[in-house]
Design an enzyme around this catalytic site. Structure first.
Site, PDB file in Angstrom:
ATOM      1  N   SER A 194     -25.233   7.397 -16.749  1.00 28.81           N
ATOM      2  CA  SER A 194     -25.054   6.186 -15.945  1.00 28.81           C
ATOM      3  C   SER A 194     -26.327   5.865 -15.186  1.00 28.81           C
ATOM      4  CB  SER A 194     -23.928   6.404 -14.933  1.00 28.81           C
ATOM      5  OG  SER A 194     -24.403   7.257 -13.913  1.00 28.81           O
ATOM      6  N   ALA A 199     -15.363   2.593  -1.395  1.00 31.27           N
ATOM      7  CA  ALA A 199     -14.952   1.518  -0.489  1.00 31.27           C
ATOM      8  C   ALA A 199     -13.472   1.185  -0.636  1.00 31.27           C
ATOM      9  CB  ALA A 199     -15.798   0.270  -0.751  1.00 31.27           C
ATOM     10  N   GLY A 200     -12.773   1.901  -1.502  1.00 30.06           N
ATOM     11  CA  GLY A 200     -11.359   1.580  -1.718  1.00 30.06           C
ATOM     12  C   GLY A 200     -11.188   0.357  -2.601  1.00 30.06           C
ATOM     13  N   LEU A 201     -12.198   0.057  -3.422  1.00 28.45           N
ATOM     14  CA  LEU A 201     -12.115  -1.103  -4.321  1.00 28.45           C
ATOM     15  C   LEU A 201     -11.975  -0.664  -5.781  1.00 28.45           C
ATOM     16  CD1 LEU A 201     -14.777  -3.407  -2.628  1.00 28.45           C
ATOM     17  CD2 LEU A 201     -12.298  -3.471  -2.360  1.00 28.45           C
ATOM     18  N   GLU A 230       0.839  -1.209   0.000  1.00 24.62           N
ATOM     19  CA  GLU A 230       0.000   0.000   0.000  1.00 24.62           C
ATOM     20  C   GLU A 230       0.869   1.252   0.000  1.00 24.62           C
ATOM     21  OE1 GLU A 230      -3.159  -0.288  -1.120  1.00 24.62           O
ATOM     22  OE2 GLU A 230      -3.613  -1.578   0.591  1.00 24.62           O
ATOM     23  N   HIS A 231       0.504   2.189  -0.876  1.00 26.44           N
ATOM     24  CA  HIS A 231       1.240   3.447  -1.049  1.00 26.44           C
ATOM     25  C   HIS A 231       2.686   3.195  -1.475  1.00 26.44           C
ATOM     26  CE1 HIS A 231      -1.764   6.465   0.306  1.00 26.44           C
ATOM     27  NE2 HIS A 231      -2.316   5.375   0.804  1.00 26.44           N
ATOM     28  N   ASP A 262       3.078   2.116  -4.816  1.00 21.60           N
ATOM     29  CA  ASP A 262       3.105   2.224  -6.296  1.00 21.60           C
ATOM     30  C   ASP A 262       3.734   3.531  -6.776  1.00 21.60           C
ATOM     31  OD1 ASP A 262       0.818   3.726  -5.588  1.00 21.60           O
ATOM     32  OD2 ASP A 262      -0.481   2.842  -7.127  1.00 21.60           O
ATOM     33  N   ASP A 286      -4.104   0.467  -9.412  1.00 14.05           N
ATOM     34  CA  ASP A 286      -5.501   0.081  -9.590  1.00 14.05           C
ATOM     35  C   ASP A 286      -5.795  -0.284 -11.044  1.00 14.05           C
ATOM     36  OD1 ASP A 286      -5.408   1.004  -7.020  1.00 14.05           O
ATOM     37  OD2 ASP A 286      -6.560   2.827  -7.403  1.00 14.05           O
ATOM     38  N   SER A 315     -13.372   3.772  -9.471  1.00 15.31           N
ATOM     39  CA  SER A 315     -12.961   4.759 -10.477  1.00 15.31           C
ATOM     40  C   SER A 315     -12.062   4.135 -11.548  1.00 15.31           C
ATOM     41  CB  SER A 315     -12.260   5.942  -9.813  1.00 15.31           C
ATOM     42  OG  SER A 315     -11.515   5.527  -8.711  1.00 15.31           O
TER      43      SER A 315
HETATM   44  C1  GLA Z   1      -5.230   4.304  -4.220  1.00 16.29           C
HETATM   45  C2  GLA Z   1      -4.445   4.752  -5.444  1.00 16.29           C
HETATM   46  C3  GLA Z   1      -3.351   3.751  -5.794  1.00 16.29           C
HETATM   47  C4  GLA Z   1      -2.499   3.427  -4.567  1.00 16.29           C
HETATM   48  C5  GLA Z   1      -3.360   3.114  -3.354  1.00 16.29           C
HETATM   49  C6  GLA Z   1      -2.553   2.956  -2.094  1.00 16.29           C
HETATM   50  O1  GLA Z   1      -5.931   3.142  -4.500  1.00 16.29           O
HETATM   51  O2  GLA Z   1      -5.314   4.898  -6.552  1.00 16.29           O
HETATM   52  O3  GLA Z   1      -2.590   4.234  -6.855  1.00 16.29           O
HETATM   53  O4  GLA Z   1      -1.589   4.460  -4.313  1.00 16.29           O
HETATM   54  O5  GLA Z   1      -4.349   4.105  -3.127  1.00 16.29           O
HETATM   55  O6  GLA Z   1      -1.788   1.821  -2.166  1.00 16.29           O
END
Ligand code: GLA
Length: 390
Positions: A70, A131-133, A36-37, A39, A180, A136
């Protein structure tokens, strides 16, 4: 499920625009198993595409107008294909507009002759938003894949991932990395995408959860996270500050043995941001290695170590995520961590099938006792990446 959504996106297109779409393209959301973080620090990530998708029904037009609509909003957003710019009024349409803008940028730099035409687009999705999934990235990738074909641009999937990222950075205004979009485009059934974000080399690694009697639970805390808010950008800036203090272009070039020196030359908060990224890169490598040699039951410790590092060093967790993680571990999950950009969103829990119900009920009860919103809990599996459906 897929057939129903294809039927819905097609009829949505027809009722908004009055004719049939040329085709339907889909792209999945993603969950990040670990990394995480890392990339945007040119490090390692290990996400997978999930069995939740965005569907884009699209037809080219004869003029230069883009219209996007949409199922989740009554508004039709419109822009000229040659005049796409960052604009607050774009709302969610900034994602398809961003993909259309970025693919033109790339096409113009790579192709001798290229002319973009307008298009109509209708979006339907079952990827939960906020939700962080990566709802987008799923929109960006479905639209980018479609335009790549309809505009005959010929980009490969790695280039399309860049397209999605560029659109998000420039037209949406979120300074995100490449993870992502890479997961959404490169995912394979039952495999994780082990990606080196410096070289963009990707390897599919078998997850083998089902074979080992495991499932991956998503616990959506319903605390909405937004990447355009300041927290994500300020973490990114701290990483850049840390890298420059260490005399390197990115934290990828800082190794665990450099941390003693790092501690001496930077302030405590910046040092802890750096320590998270450096140790997280190591944990991604260890997770892939451990999965290969000892199977999925061996990676739980690394998942939790990643969570602790995000909670204490990177400081991007929230109470709801911490509660979810601690509760599932107490009730039989093998490993758990928050996933995605942070400041809300979802936690993941690698859980033996026979414990799924106990783990889920315990989180619901704990959230209720603490007065938190009711979480949404569901299982995901690793799915194939973006494709044309019809
Ligand atoms: C979001 C960003 C990704 C990545 C994550 C954290 O999903 O879109 O590029 O930086 O946060 O890992």
């Amino acid at each position: 499920m897929t057939d129903t959504l294809i039927a819905k996106v097609t009829s949505g297109f027809e009722s908004k625009f009055g004719y049939q779409p040329t085709g339907v393209w889909s792209a999945p959301g993603r969950v990040n198993l670990i990394g995480e973080h890392t990339d945007y620090n040119e490090g390692f990530v290990f996400p997978f595409a999930i069995n939740r998708h965005t569907f884009a029904a699209i037809s080219l037009r004869d003029d230069s107008t883009i219209r996007v609509a949409s199922s989740f909003s009554p508004i039709i957003h419109q822009v000229d294909v040659l005049a796409i710019a960052r604009n607050e009024g774009n709302d969610w349409a900034a994602y398809p507009f961003g993909a259309a803008w970025a693919i033109q940028e790339m096409a113009n730099s790579l192709l001798k002759e290229f002319e973009a035409t307008g298009f109509d687009c209708f979006i339907e999705s079952d990827v939960p938003v906020g939700a962080g999934l990566s709802s987008s990235a799923a929109i960006e990738c479905s639209v980018a894949l479609a335009l790549n074909e309809l505009w005959s641009v010929g980009l490969d999937r790695r280039q399309l991932a860049r397209v999605g990222q560029m659109g998000e950075n420039v037209i949406v205004g979120a300074p995100t990395g490449i993870m992502d979009q890479s997961a959404s485009l490169l995912g394979e059934t039952d495999h994780g995408v082990f990606l080196d974000c410096r070289t963009l080399e990707a390897e599919s690694i078998e997850l083998g959860f089902a074979k080992d009697g495991l499932e991956l639970l998503i616990i959506d805390t319903k605390v909405a996270h937004r990447l355009v808010d300041g927290g994500y950008a300020s973490r990114r800036e701290a990483c850049e500050r840390g890298a420059s203090a260490m005399g390197v272009t990115s934290l990828r070039d800082v190794s665990p043995s450099d941390l003693l020196k790092a501690k001496e030359i930077m302030d405590d908060a910046t040092f802890r941001r750096v320590r998270h990224v450096v140790t997280e890169n190591d944990r991604v490598l260890a997770t892939v290695e451990s999965l290969r040699t000892n199977g999925p039951r061996s990676i739980g410790r690394l998942m939790y170590a990643s969570h602790e590092s995000m909670r204490d060093d990177f400081e991007i967790s929230v109470d709801e995520l911490d509660t979810a993680v601690e509760t599932v571990l107490r009730h039989g999950a093998i490993g758990a961590r928050m996933t995605g950009g942070g400041f809300g969103g979802a936690a993941i829990a690698l859980t033996p099938i026979e414990k799924i119900s106990e783990v889920s009920l315990s989180v619901i009860a704990e959230f209720e006792a603490l007065g938190y919103a009711k979480p949404e809990i569901f299982v995901v599996s690793a799915a194939q990446g973006a494709k044309r459906e019809i």
